[in-house]
Write a protein that holds these residues in place. Structure first.
Motif, PDB file in Angstrom:
ATOM      1  N   LEU A  40       2.620   1.566  -3.517  1.00 36.30           N
ATOM      2  CA  LEU A  40       1.680   1.947  -4.571  1.00 36.30           C
ATOM      3  C   LEU A  40       1.314   3.436  -4.464  1.00 36.30           C
ATOM      4  CD1 LEU A  40       0.153   0.790  -6.993  1.00 36.30           C
ATOM      5  CD2 LEU A  40      -1.704   0.145  -5.467  1.00 36.30           C
ATOM      6  N   HIS A  41       1.061   3.884  -3.244  1.00 34.15           N
ATOM      7  CA  HIS A  41       0.792   5.312  -3.059  1.00 34.15           C
ATOM      8  C   HIS A  41       2.002   6.146  -3.486  1.00 34.15           C
ATOM      9  CE1 HIS A  41      -3.103   6.102  -1.363  1.00 34.15           C
ATOM     10  NE2 HIS A  41      -2.997   5.082  -0.523  1.00 34.15           N
TER      11      HIS A  41
ATOM     12  N   ASP B 145       4.249   5.321  -5.674  1.00 36.58           N
ATOM     13  CA  ASP B 145       4.349   5.256  -7.132  1.00 36.58           C
ATOM     14  C   ASP B 145       3.441   6.307  -7.772  1.00 36.58           C
ATOM     15  OD1 ASP B 145       5.110   4.359  -9.658  1.00 36.58           O
ATOM     16  OD2 ASP B 145       3.586   2.794  -9.715  1.00 36.58           O
ATOM     17  N   MET B 146       2.234   6.443  -7.230  1.00 42.29           N
ATOM     18  CA  MET B 146       1.301   7.439  -7.761  1.00 42.29           C
ATOM     19  C   MET B 146       1.861   8.848  -7.618  1.00 42.29           C
ATOM     20  SD  MET B 146      -2.321   6.213  -6.244  1.00 42.29           S
ATOM     21  CE  MET B 146      -2.760   4.506  -6.173  1.00 42.29           C
TER      22      MET B 146
ATOM     23  N   SER C 134       0.837  -1.198   0.000  1.00 39.70           N
ATOM     24  CA  SER C 134       0.000   0.000   0.000  1.00 39.70           C
ATOM     25  C   SER C 134       0.874   1.251   0.000  1.00 39.70           C
ATOM     26  CB  SER C 134      -0.912   0.016   1.231  1.00 39.70           C
ATOM     27  OG  SER C 134      -1.938  -0.926   1.076  1.00 39.70           O
TER      28      SER C 134
END
Lengths: 388, 211
Positions: free
Chosen positions: A311-312, A314-315, A308
């Motif tokens: 991924l955050h 990466d955004m 999590s």
């Protein structure tokens, strides 16, 4: 959005200077490295290969003929561990091997394969910082021990082992010593005239060099069987057409690393560690605070999960990695974080940041801000979190 | 940005719906375990007349699939009757999200199980469990599928960690294939008790460790 790449232990952006050095060996000097009786283009290729060999070996204070090129650190470690174990078993020297429990997969899985073939393997436990204890190692030696393979530094938590001490102990027991120096080569000094090590795995994919090339340092007279059959290349130790552009790129990548760069990496690492621990509550440093590679910071953020977080991030344009089971292809939590006494919870929220040549102090500041924010928002939705 | 997840998963992951806690819930549950990986808590408010879910919230200690599934399943369950909500499956959640990677089934199924367990908690508390089926070895094993094996992150039944289950006069004995002093022994023991003790006819749960 510019990418802030902080996964330099996995792969690095190649330096343009490396590409420039390699270029002629694709388009001009493309011949196979022939013997000295060959044609001019082949002799030229051979000279480039041997110059690269000499140059890389000199960084270790070793001789050119003690270095063979491979396809990367995976092959180098396979050749070292399997090649040496098989040669010594053939000579009836014994069948016991010692590795640390937190080795990277090439060594760990080579040991497991040898175990299936009848070798005895001891997987040494490490302390909570990732260090192999000399007492534990001493106790592990038996009359049958032929090989010890303990990494110079860890791939995930960056802990640097005392390989001088380990090498001395191996020497006393008359046992071959291999170390995987993938994450330390040119970053942490390793002088084979001072450290009694017989085999050293090297690579440049972490050093802004090309992928698909590695090397194995083999001290003279170290017993080693070939593990791949073919021609007589690389002193009849490693068969296959030589990757000359790769070797030239490897040597160039090594030349480009400076002590100043390593100091700069260390400063970025320290800022990362100090700020993350100070600014984000409920965090834990994985690995040793001081005995660690200049490029590695690894922190567990309690109550949140690593995929999590990544991924955050990466955004928001940051590339990092985690030891969480959810991130891995095998759905297995990091054996390294588990090995330092951690449970799944510690691996679940662990994030690895590894700096490289193209990172700046600004990147470090930005990632700390972003991580702090992401962790806080994830804790708000966590049943364990105290952020809500 | 390139990712294996659908836009819908990413959207729910970024802005999860119905997040948080309900202070005096009519039903609640926690699935998974912090010792081994993902964990989800589900809280529900139920209208006693209509038996509809009037409010639902969830909390997640998990990865993107876990968070996104918690978000979508609570959205799907809100306003539904307990009977309707009970029938929501992982497949419904996955379809509503435009698909989930199969390897993530394990992490995302927890939210669905969390919803069912919260409904069950409500029903048990409100005397709605219709037929009181006596606890059998099968029922115990089914419940043990919600106990994670921290060594693998998969459940203890599937990973063959359970050697034996015995049910006798309200006493359930579960034998686990681990040494008593194993680092996860205590966590597993607690988790097993948590899952089996609420069964209506169970008086005592004994967890044994054997290698």
């Amino acid at each position: 959005m510019d990418l802030v790449y902080l996964d330099n232990a996995a792969a690095t952006r190649m330096d343009e200077k490396v590409a420039q050095a390699m270029n002629p060996y694709f388009f001009d000097v493309y011949a196979v490295a022939t013997s000295e009786f060959g044609y001019s283009l082949g002799i030229e290729a051979k000279e480039a290969l041997d110059a690269a060999r000499e140059s890389i070996a000199s960084v270790l204070n070793g001789a050119g003929e003690e270095l063979v090129f491979t396809s990367g650190s995976t092959e180098s470690s396979n050749l070292a561990v399997k090649g040496c174990a098989q040669a010594l078993k053939r000579k009836k020297k014994g069948n016991h091997i010692i590795v640390s429990g937190i080795e990277d997969f090439p060594v760990l899985n080579s040991a497991r394969t040898l175990e299936k073939q009848g070798f005895e393997v001891t997987y040494l436990a490490v302390d909570e910082t990732g260090l192999v204890g000399s007492e534990a190692l001493e106790d592990a030696f038996t009359d049958e021990t032929i090989l010890v393979s303990i990494q110079h530094a860890n791939q995930e938590i960056g802990t640097v082992q005392d390989i001088k001490e380990i090498g001395k102990m191996c020497k006393e027991h008359d046992v071959i010593f291999h170390t995987d120096a993938t994450h330390t080569f040119t970053r942490v000094p390793l002088d084979v005239s001072v450290i009694p090590v017989d085999l050293v795995t090297l690579s440049c994919h972490t050093l802004h060099g090309p992928k698909g090339i590695g090397a194995l340092y083999i001290r003279k007279e170290t017993p080693l069987d070939k593990i791949m059959d073919g021609g007589f290349q690389e002193f009849d130790v490693r068969a296959g057409l030589e990757n000359i552009p790769g070797a030239v790129g490897f040597a160039r990548a090594v030349e480009l690393v400076t002590p100043q760069e390593n100091e700069r990496l260390k400063r970025m690492r320290d800022t990362l560690i100090d700020r993350l621990l100070a600014e984000v509550p409920d965090t834990l440093l994985n690995g040793h605070r001081h005995k660690r590679t200049p490029q590695n910071a690894n922190v567990t953020f309690h109550y949140v999960e690593g995929e999590s977080i990544t991924l955050h991030l990466d955004m928001r344009g940051f590339a990092v990695s985690t030891g969480s089971a959810c991130f891995s292809r095998s759905l297995e939590a990091s054996h390294v974080i588990m090995g330092i006494g951690g449970d799944h919870e510690r691996a679940h929220g662990s994030v690895r940041f590894t700096c490289g040549r193209y990172n700046t102090g600004k990147d470090v500041g930005a990632v700390v801000e972003a991580v702090s924010d992401v962790v806080q928002s994830l804790r708000k939705i966590s049943p364990l979190g105290k952020g809500g | 940005m390139k990712t294996v997840y659908t836009d819908k998963v990413i959207e729910h992951f970024k802005n999860p719906r119905n997040v948080g806690r309900i202070e005096d819930p009519d039903g609640k549950s926690t699935e998974g375990s912090p010792a081994c990986g993902d964990m989800v808590s589900v809280y529900i408010k139920v209208d006693e007349e209509t038996r509809r879910i009037t409010d639902i919230k969830f909390e997640s200690y998990g990865c993107a699939s876990n968070i996104a599934t918690g978000s979508i399943i609570t959205e799907l369950a809100k306003g539904k009757t307990l009977e309707e909500a009970k029938n929501l499956s992982w497949k419904d959640a996955s379809e509503a999200l435009g698909g989930l990677p199969p390897i993530k089934a394990h992490c995302s199924v927890l939210a669905v199980e969390g919803l069912r367990a919260a409904i069950q908690d409500y029903e048990e508390k409100h005397g709605l469990v219709k037929e009181k089926v006596p606890t059998t070895e099968d029922i115990v094993r089914k419940r043990l599928r919600h106990v994670m094996n921290p060594l693998t992150g998969l459940d203890v039944v599937r990973t063959e960690l359970i050697i034996k289950v015995e049910v006798k006069e309200g006493r359930v004995t579960v034998t686990v294939d681990l040494p008593e002093n194993h680092q996860f022994a205590a966590a597993i023991k607690e988790d097993v008790k948590d899952k089996i003790e609420p069964l209506w006819d169970v008086k005592e749960v004994i967890v044994k460790f054997e290698e």
